[in-house]
Design a protein around this motif. Structure first.
Motif, short mmCIF file in Angstrom:
data_model
loop_
_atom_site.label_atom_id
_atom_site.label_comp_id
_atom_site.label_asym_id
_atom_site.label_seq_id
_atom_site.Cartn_x
_atom_site.Cartn_y
_atom_site.Cartn_z
N LYS A 162 7.31 -13.81 20.81
CA LYS A 162 8.63 -13.19 20.91
C LYS A 162 9.01 -13.20 22.38
O LYS A 162 8.15 -13.13 23.26
N ASP A 163 10.30 -13.26 22.65
CA ASP A 163 10.77 -13.12 24.02
C ASP A 163 10.52 -11.69 24.50
O ASP A 163 10.56 -10.74 23.71
N TYR A 164 10.30 -11.56 25.78
CA TYR A 164 10.01 -10.26 26.35
C TYR A 164 11.22 -9.33 26.26
O TYR A 164 12.37 -9.76 26.39
N VAL A 165 10.94 -8.05 26.00
CA VAL A 165 11.98 -7.03 25.98
C VAL A 165 11.60 -5.93 26.96
O VAL A 165 10.42 -5.74 27.28
N GLY A 166 12.58 -5.19 27.42
CA GLY A 166 12.34 -4.16 28.42
C GLY A 166 11.50 -3.01 27.90
O GLY A 166 11.49 -2.70 26.70
N ASN A 167 10.79 -2.36 28.81
CA ASN A 167 10.02 -1.14 28.53
C ASN A 167 8.91 -1.32 27.49
O ASN A 167 8.50 -0.35 26.85
N LEU A 168 8.44 -2.54 27.32
CA LEU A 168 7.34 -2.78 26.39
C LEU A 168 5.99 -2.58 27.08
O LEU A 168 5.08 -1.94 26.54
N VAL A 169 5.85 -3.15 28.25
CA VAL A 169 4.65 -3.06 29.06
C VAL A 169 4.94 -2.09 30.21
O VAL A 169 6.03 -2.12 30.78
N PRO A 170 4.01 -1.19 30.54
CA PRO A 170 2.59 -1.22 30.17
C PRO A 170 2.20 -0.30 29.03
O PRO A 170 1.01 -0.27 28.67
N PHE A 171 3.14 0.46 28.42
CA PHE A 171 2.69 1.54 27.52
C PHE A 171 3.31 1.49 26.13
O PHE A 171 2.64 1.79 25.14
N ASN A 172 4.58 1.11 26.02
CA ASN A 172 5.29 1.29 24.76
C ASN A 172 4.94 0.27 23.69
O ASN A 172 5.43 0.36 22.56
N TRP A 173 4.08 -0.69 23.99
CA TRP A 173 3.60 -1.63 22.97
C TRP A 173 2.87 -0.91 21.85
O TRP A 173 2.76 -1.44 20.73
N ARG A 174 2.40 0.30 22.09
CA ARG A 174 1.62 1.03 21.08
C ARG A 174 2.40 1.27 19.80
O ARG A 174 1.81 1.43 18.73
N GLY A 175 3.73 1.30 19.89
CA GLY A 175 4.54 1.60 18.72
C GLY A 175 4.94 0.40 17.90
O GLY A 175 5.69 0.55 16.92
N TRP A 176 4.46 -0.81 18.24
CA TRP A 176 4.83 -2.03 17.52
C TRP A 176 3.58 -2.61 16.86
O TRP A 176 2.56 -2.82 17.49
N TRP A 177 3.70 -2.91 15.56
CA TRP A 177 2.55 -3.36 14.78
C TRP A 177 1.93 -4.65 15.31
O TRP A 177 0.73 -4.87 15.14
N ASP A 178 2.70 -5.52 15.91
CA ASP A 178 2.13 -6.77 16.42
C ASP A 178 1.08 -6.54 17.49
O ASP A 178 0.19 -7.38 17.68
N TYR A 179 1.17 -5.40 18.19
CA TYR A 179 0.30 -5.17 19.34
C TYR A 179 -0.53 -3.89 19.20
O TYR A 179 -1.71 -3.88 19.56
N GLY A 180 0.09 -2.84 18.72
CA GLY A 180 -0.56 -1.54 18.68
C GLY A 180 -0.88 -1.08 17.27
O GLY A 180 -0.64 -1.79 16.29
N THR A 181 -1.40 0.13 17.18
CA THR A 181 -1.76 0.72 15.90
C THR A 181 -1.19 2.12 15.75
O THR A 181 -1.66 2.93 14.95
N GLY A 182 -0.14 2.41 16.54
CA GLY A 182 0.59 3.66 16.39
C GLY A 182 -0.19 4.89 16.81
O GLY A 182 -1.26 4.82 17.41
N ALA A 183 0.38 6.04 16.46
CA ALA A 183 -0.25 7.31 16.81
C ALA A 183 -1.61 7.44 16.15
O ALA A 183 -2.55 7.97 16.74
N LEU A 184 -1.73 6.96 14.92
CA LEU A 184 -2.99 7.06 14.20
C LEU A 184 -4.07 6.25 14.91
O LEU A 184 -5.17 6.75 15.18
N GLY A 185 -3.77 5.00 15.25
CA GLY A 185 -4.75 4.17 15.94
C GLY A 185 -5.10 4.69 17.32
O GLY A 185 -6.24 4.56 17.78
N ASP A 186 -4.13 5.28 17.99
CA ASP A 186 -4.37 5.76 19.36
C ASP A 186 -5.25 7.00 19.39
O ASP A 186 -6.14 7.11 20.22
N MET A 187 -5.02 7.94 18.46
CA MET A 187 -5.68 9.24 18.57
C MET A 187 -6.73 9.52 17.50
O MET A 187 -7.61 10.36 17.71
N ALA A 188 -6.67 8.85 16.34
CA ALA A 188 -7.57 9.23 15.25
C ALA A 188 -9.03 8.93 15.56
O ALA A 188 -9.92 9.62 15.05
N CYS A 189 -9.30 7.90 16.38
CA CYS A 189 -10.70 7.63 16.73
C CYS A 189 -11.29 8.77 17.56
O CYS A 189 -12.51 8.94 17.60
N HIS A 190 -10.44 9.56 18.20
CA HIS A 190 -10.89 10.76 18.90
C HIS A 190 -10.96 11.96 17.96
O HIS A 190 -11.92 12.74 18.00
N ILE A 191 -9.94 12.11 17.13
CA ILE A 191 -9.79 13.35 16.36
C ILE A 191 -10.52 13.31 15.02
O ILE A 191 -11.09 14.32 14.58
#
Length: 485
Positions: free
Chosen positions: A231-260
């Motif tokens: 995909k072409d680059y879009v603003g505010n994706l890197v370095p952090f907001n990729w977490r909310g897109w399925w192609d790259y991240g795993t959402g709130a569950l993927g980010d925190m559930a391995c801890h909680i």
């Protein structure tokens, strides 16, 4: 495969009940002593390569460095700006953009690899390293997909390497205290678990932006995309907001559930779930119109997993994110904090309840007055430094080698982290269980979500949903280009 699930509880108990490490630390016998007179050792430390060394990766580089038992020989990142801190900390380390090139060129110079990329690149980097016989430390979640998690778990044993997932609470005292309470029978037999987080703190439940921009000058966008569709680059994706897109991240569950979710998994010795259900929050995209966007994780979700336990009743396990929380237990006083406020765990048993915060911190029996009254002997070894000792826990095991006492005392090896990660990702599979449909009159959506309205039945041994075939598309991704496991 069936035996793995039935013995998962025993393996978790075994790791916790290994013999204690000396509080003073592990003494490394110098290589020149082992090599005899005249032998000059190039290093008496673990030789590490870092893949993804900015942000959380930079924190991992610093944490491993602070053990004083490891040297970084090579560093790799696709973002030169983000990598600056690690490069300054290790100015002699060779620097690369492509992890494949780094591993090929440095294979004989390194013993271990730390992987701290975005989620969608964890598995391919870790697998390449393990196939070379390198020990690996991989940030949570250890994989983006269920299939990847299973393959990494099996590869760790196949290649006899030392592995650790970056959920540092697994090395903390809190989870061990909770295991001791539970095995002493203080809350009886567990029946339900509630876990929750106030994440996401990044955008979710939105459309992919239509406006593209040029990538930052110091970012290699093609290498950053890696396994993901182009995909072409879009603003505010890197370095952090990729977490909310399925192609790259795993959402709130993927980010925190391995801890909680890790503390109740450890306490109860859980394996693969048998079913998953979910409900999600949505956003308004027009007057009285709710939007579901298949590219983006939802703004909030409630996942219910169920686990069979031999000789015991089925366990019901709840996950909530986006600010959703369970009802306060009656045993908790009105002004007492539930969890740490935004995150936490409650385990309900036949005789009582217990609670903890993120990373298993601040474990308490409910009502909280019971905590001070509890007089349970310590039966489980503690990791020196608690959760701060998570890196050292891995480094010492790498130095000692696969099968050593230090290896047996690992806090989050893939044999433990793998089933946990798979269960976390089962929640995401349920969230994403849509069925592609041709647009209908009066409905421009090409995606319906019938999987969210049923109980998805999971065959853990064979990694397959048995009652809704469209859900199985989310077990395993197709990689872009020549990336492979």
């Amino acid at each position: 495969m069936d035996n793995k699930q039935s013995t998962s509880g025993n393996s978790r108990r075994k790791f916790l009940k290994g013999s204690a490490l000396a509080a003073a630390g592990f003494y490394i016998v110098p290589r020149h002593v082992l090599g005899g007179a005249g032998f000059v050792a190039p290093s008496d430390k673990l030789r590490v390569a870092g893949i993804g060394v900015g942000g959380m990766g930079g924190s991992d580089v610093r944490g491993i460095t602070r053990t004083e038992k490891a040297d970084f020989i090579a560093l790799c990142d696709v973002d030169d700006t983000r990598a600056k801190g690690s490069r300054q900390l290790h100015p002699k380390a060779k620097y690369y953009h492509d992890f494949r090139e780094m591993l090929e060129k440095e294979e004989t110079n390194i013993d271990a690899v730390s992987v701290s990329t975005p989620d969608h690149m964890h598995a391919v980097a870790a697998m390449m390293a393990m196939k070379m016989g390198k020990h690996v430390y991989v940030q949570k979640p250890m994989a983006h997909d269920i299939y990847e998690a299973r393959m990494l778990t099996e590869a760790a044993e196949k290649y006899k390497v030392v592995t650790q997932m970056g959920n540092q609470g697994a090395s903390g005292d809190g989870v061990r205290q909770m295991v001791e309470w539970y095995e002493a029978g203080l809350i009886g037999e567990a029946t339900k678990v509630y876990s929750w987080t106030d994440r996401p703190v990044w955008p979710q439940g939105i459309k992919w932006p239509t406006e593209t921009v040029k990538p930052p000058i110091d970012l290699d966008w093609d290498l950053w995309l890696g396994t993901a569709p182009y995909k072409d680059y879009v603003g505010n994706l890197v370095p952090f907001n990729w977490r909310g897109w399925w192609d790259y991240g795993t959402g709130a569950l993927g980010d925190m559930a391995c801890h909680i979710m890790e503390p109740p998994f450890r306490v109860l010795g859980l394996g693969y779930p048998t079913s998953a259900e979910c409900s999600v929050g949505s956003v308004y995209v027009g007057e009285f119109q709710r939007g579901y966007f298949p590219d983006s994780c939802p703004p909030s979700s409630h996942i219910t997993l169920r686990f069979d336990r031999p000789g015991k009743d089925e366990l019901e396990f709840h996950w909530m994110d986006g600010g959703i929380q369970p009802t306060r237990p009656e045993e908790l006083a009105p002004n007492e904090q539930m969890g740490d406020g935004g995150n936490g765990v409650i385990i309900e048993g036949t005789k009582g309840k217990m609670m903890c915060s993120t990373y298993g911190k601040n474990p308490q029996l409910l009502p909280t007055s019971k905590t001070k009254e509890a007089n349970v002997p310590q039966t489980l070894r503690r990791v020196p430094g608690g959760d701060s000792g998570h890196y050292n826990n891995w480094v010492e095991a790498c130095i000692a080698g696969h099968g050593s006492e230090e290896y047996q005392n690992l806090s989050s090896p893939f044999s433990v982290a793998g089933p946990l990660t798979e269960s976390v990702l089962m929640g995401n599979l349920a969230i994403r269980s849509y069925d592609y449909r041709e647009p209908r009159e009066g409905n421009n959506s090409q995606f319906d979500y019938p999987g969210r309205g049923i109980k998805l039945l999971w065959d853990g041994a064979n990694m397959k949903i048995t009652n809704f075939e469209p859900a199985n598309q989310f077990v395993k991704r197709t990689y872009r280009g020549d990336y492979t496991l």
